[in-house]
Structure formats: structure tokens, C-alpha cells
Design an enzyme around this catalytic site. Structure first.
Site, PDB file in Angstrom:
ATOM      1  CG  MET A 101     -11.332   2.751   2.262  1.00 25.04           C
ATOM      2  SD  MET A 101      -9.754   2.748   3.119  1.00 25.04           S
ATOM      3  CE  MET A 101      -8.666   2.933   1.709  1.00 25.04           C
TER       4      MET A 101
ATOM      5  CG  HIS B 233      -9.117  -0.214  -0.341  1.00 27.99           C
ATOM      6  ND1 HIS B 233      -8.506  -0.385   0.880  1.00 27.99           N
ATOM      7  CD2 HIS B 233     -10.448  -0.356  -0.107  1.00 27.99           C
ATOM      8  CE1 HIS B 233      -9.427  -0.611   1.807  1.00 27.99           C
ATOM      9  NE2 HIS B 233     -10.616  -0.578   1.239  1.00 27.99           N
TER      10      HIS B 233
ATOM     11  N   GLY C 198      -3.036   3.855   7.953  1.00 28.71           N
ATOM     12  CA  GLY C 198      -2.026   2.809   7.988  1.00 28.71           C
ATOM     13  C   GLY C 198      -1.481   2.657   9.398  1.00 28.71           C
ATOM     14  N   GLY C 199      -0.725   1.583   9.598  1.00 23.41           N
ATOM     15  CA  GLY C 199      -0.008   1.415  10.859  1.00 23.41           C
ATOM     16  C   GLY C 199      -0.846   1.010  12.052  1.00 23.41           C
TER      17      GLY C 199
ATOM     18  CG  ASP D  26      -5.978  -3.042   3.267  1.00 24.39           C
ATOM     19  OD1 ASP D  26      -4.902  -2.755   3.819  1.00 24.39           O
ATOM     20  OD2 ASP D  26      -6.658  -2.215   2.606  1.00 24.39           O
ATOM     21  N   GLY D  27      -4.650  -4.428   6.330  1.00 20.78           N
ATOM     22  CA  GLY D  27      -4.590  -3.776   7.638  1.00 20.78           C
ATOM     23  C   GLY D  27      -3.780  -4.579   8.631  1.00 20.78           C
TER      24      GLY D  27
ATOM     25  CG  HIS E 290      -3.835  -1.638  -1.594  1.00 19.64           C
ATOM     26  ND1 HIS E 290      -4.931  -2.442  -1.834  1.00 19.64           N
ATOM     27  CD2 HIS E 290      -4.190  -0.822  -0.570  1.00 19.64           C
ATOM     28  CE1 HIS E 290      -5.900  -2.129  -0.983  1.00 19.64           C
ATOM     29  NE2 HIS E 290      -5.483  -1.141  -0.201  1.00 19.64           N
TER      30      HIS E 290
ATOM     31  N   GLY F  82      -9.060   3.617   7.111  1.00 18.64           N
ATOM     32  CA  GLY F  82      -8.802   5.035   7.336  1.00 18.64           C
ATOM     33  C   GLY F  82      -7.338   5.383   7.510  1.00 18.64           C
TER      34      GLY F  82
ATOM     35  CB  SER G 266      -0.897   0.017   1.225  1.00 18.10           C
ATOM     36  OG  SER G 266      -1.413   1.325   1.408  1.00 18.10           O
TER      37      SER G 266
ATOM     38  CG  ASP H 166      -5.122   2.344   0.926  1.00 17.53           C
ATOM     39  OD1 ASP H 166      -6.040   1.502   0.864  1.00 17.53           O
ATOM     40  OD2 ASP H 166      -3.968   2.078   1.300  1.00 17.53           O
TER      41      ASP H 166
ATOM     42  CG  MET I  64     -11.570  -3.429   5.280  1.00 14.13           C
ATOM     43  SD  MET I  64     -10.101  -2.911   4.368  1.00 14.13           S
ATOM     44  CE  MET I  64      -9.226  -1.933   5.595  1.00 14.13           C
TER      45      MET I  64
ATOM     46  CG  MET J 171      -8.600   6.831   2.452  1.00 10.52           C
ATOM     47  SD  MET J 171      -7.824   6.844   4.075  1.00 10.52           S
ATOM     48  CE  MET J 171      -6.848   5.330   3.992  1.00 10.52           C
TER      49      MET J 171
ATOM     50  CB  SER K  92       3.452   0.336   8.367  1.00  6.65           C
ATOM     51  OG  SER K  92       2.466  -0.546   8.803  1.00  6.65           O
TER      52      SER K  92
END
Ligand code: DX5
Ligand code: ZN
Length: 218
Positions: free
Chosen positions: A64, A62, A140-141, A171-172, A29, A138, A6, A31, A133, A33, A194
Site C-alpha cells: 500500500m 501487500h 486492521g480491525g 482483505d479487510g 500476509h 490502511g 495478516s 502489509d 479490498m 504502508m 484481527s
């Protein structure tokens, strides 16, 4: 086993260089948002169009965002090879999936940690991937939610019953510590932000993750 780093954890001032750093990845990937569906704002279609021009690998968008009915097909038309919408934001998930496929991309549906799988099982014929998920979308990390593994197993069971080339993505919080349990539960496509961009060598991190996942292939 597919690894999709990501770029949310990458240096946004140097995205081309950051994509080149993960040349050995299967996908990148991205993201998207909108500060409405999730409490964070990243990038949109114009930036994705620029990334598509320079990315050495296919892009996995992805989304969101609210109103994926309107936006998701545009990411496919732009050239993303996989487009994921959140079912929680979708007015007509079946139509979104069909529109994504009609525009030439793999159609993927994401479910948040609090969203059950069973009500959506009937959508499988319209889908090429399901994203389970393993954090609240929302940021990372965040910490990996192992309690989502039964859902991954349930999706794997549904896919087995249904047949066909339907991928299962997590993912996550996916890292060298958590990827094996994801693969063991039935995931085959792994997003890691991350864990890849925080490593000394992003490319080495991709190889490590792929090797760990492959040890638990279904
Ligand atoms: C979170 C995003 C993820 C994020 C993952 O909402 O969808 O793709 O970048 O980051 P890590 O791997 O650091 O949890
Ligand atoms: Zn993501």
C-alpha cells in the site's frame, strides 16, 4: 481455499514468534504502508528481508505504497512468493506485473473499494491474483464491506472466462462471520488480521476460517 493471516495485527516486537503461531496457514500476509498511499506507516523491505529468513510459510506482500513501479519488483527479488500492488498507485500496471513475474513471484493487483474492476479486466493475462479490498486500506480491525461482494463475483466471472490459475483474494474485516459470503461470491484466498491474532488461539482461528470457506468452494 487459502488462509493468509495478516501480521498487521500481530505483536511487532515478536514477529518470528507470531509467524510460528500460524504455522498451519498457507501464506503470511505482510502489509507494507508508506504514509503516502495510505495514512499509516508499517514496515518496508529491510524488515521483510528479515521475515523471509524465519517465516515457515511463503510471504504475501501487500504494498500500500506510492510508486509500486519502482518498489514491487524488489519485494519479489527479495523472495516474497506473491507481491500485490495497488492499481490506483501504478503508472504502468502491466509492466509491474511482468517485472514481478520475471523476479519469480506471483503477480497480484489490488483494487480499493471505490475502484471498479471492469477497466482492468484486460490485465488478467498478466496476473496471478486479484485482491478485492473489503475495507479502505490502511488499518486492521475495520468493518467488512459486504457491498464489495458484487465486485468479487465480477472478478470470478472474468477469471472463469479467461481460465488459468488466477486467485481471488479478499482483505479487510474477514472473520468467521464474513468469510462464507466471500467464498460464496468467488474468493479463494482470504486475509484475516484481527480475526486470527485477536483469537485465543491463532492456529485454531486459521483452521476455523479454512473450514468455513471450504463449505462454499466454487
Ligand atoms: C488493511 C490491510 C489488511 C489488514 C486486515 O489495509 O490491508 O491486511 O491487516 O485486518 P483485519 O482482518 O483486521 O481487517
Ligand atoms: Zn493487506
Amino acid at each position: 481455499m487459502r488462509i493468509a493471516p495478516s501480521i498487521l495485527s500481530a505483536d511487532f516486537a515478536n514477529l518470528q514468534r507470531e509467524l510460528d503461531a500460524i504455522k498451519n496457514a498457507d501464506w503470511a500476509h505482510v502489509d507494507v504502508m508508506d504514509n503516502h498511499f495510505v495514512p499509516n506507516l508499517t514496515l518496508g523491505l529491510p524488515v521483510v528481508e528479515s521475515l523471509l529468513k524465519v517465516a515457515p510459510m511463503p510471504l504475501d506482500a501487500h504494498l500500500m505504497i506510492d510508486d509500486p513501479d519502482r518498489w514491487a519488483p524488489q519485494y519479489a527479488e527479495a523472495g516474497c512468493k506473491s507481491v500485490t500492488f495497488h492499481v490506483e498507485a501504478a503508472a504502468d500496471p502491466k509492466k509491474i506485473a511482468r517485472d514481478i513475474r520475471a523476479a519469480g513471484a506471483r503477480a497480484s493487483m489490488a483494487i480499493k473499494p471505490g475502484t471498479p474492476w471492469e477497466p482492468y479486466e484486460e490485465l488478467l493475462p498478466e496476473l496471478d491474483m486479484v485482491l478485492v479490498m473489503t475495507v479502505e486500506p490502511g488499518f486492521g480491525g475495520q468493518s467488512f464491506m459486504a457491498e464489495q461482494m458484487p465486485k468479487v463475483r465480477a472478478v470470478r466471472e472474468s477469471v472463469k472466462k479467461h481460465g488459468g490459475d488466477i486467485w481471488i483474494q479478499v482483505d479487510g474485516g474477514v472473520s468467521a462471520k464474513t468469510i462464507e459470503q466471500c467464498a460464496e461470491a468467488g474468493a479463494d484466498t482470504f486475509v484475516a488480521g484481527s480475526a486470527v491474532y485477536g483469537a485465543a488461539s491463532a492456529a485454531d482461528a486459521v483452521e476455523d476460517l479454512r473450514r468455513l470457506a471450504a463449505g462454499h468452494a466454487h
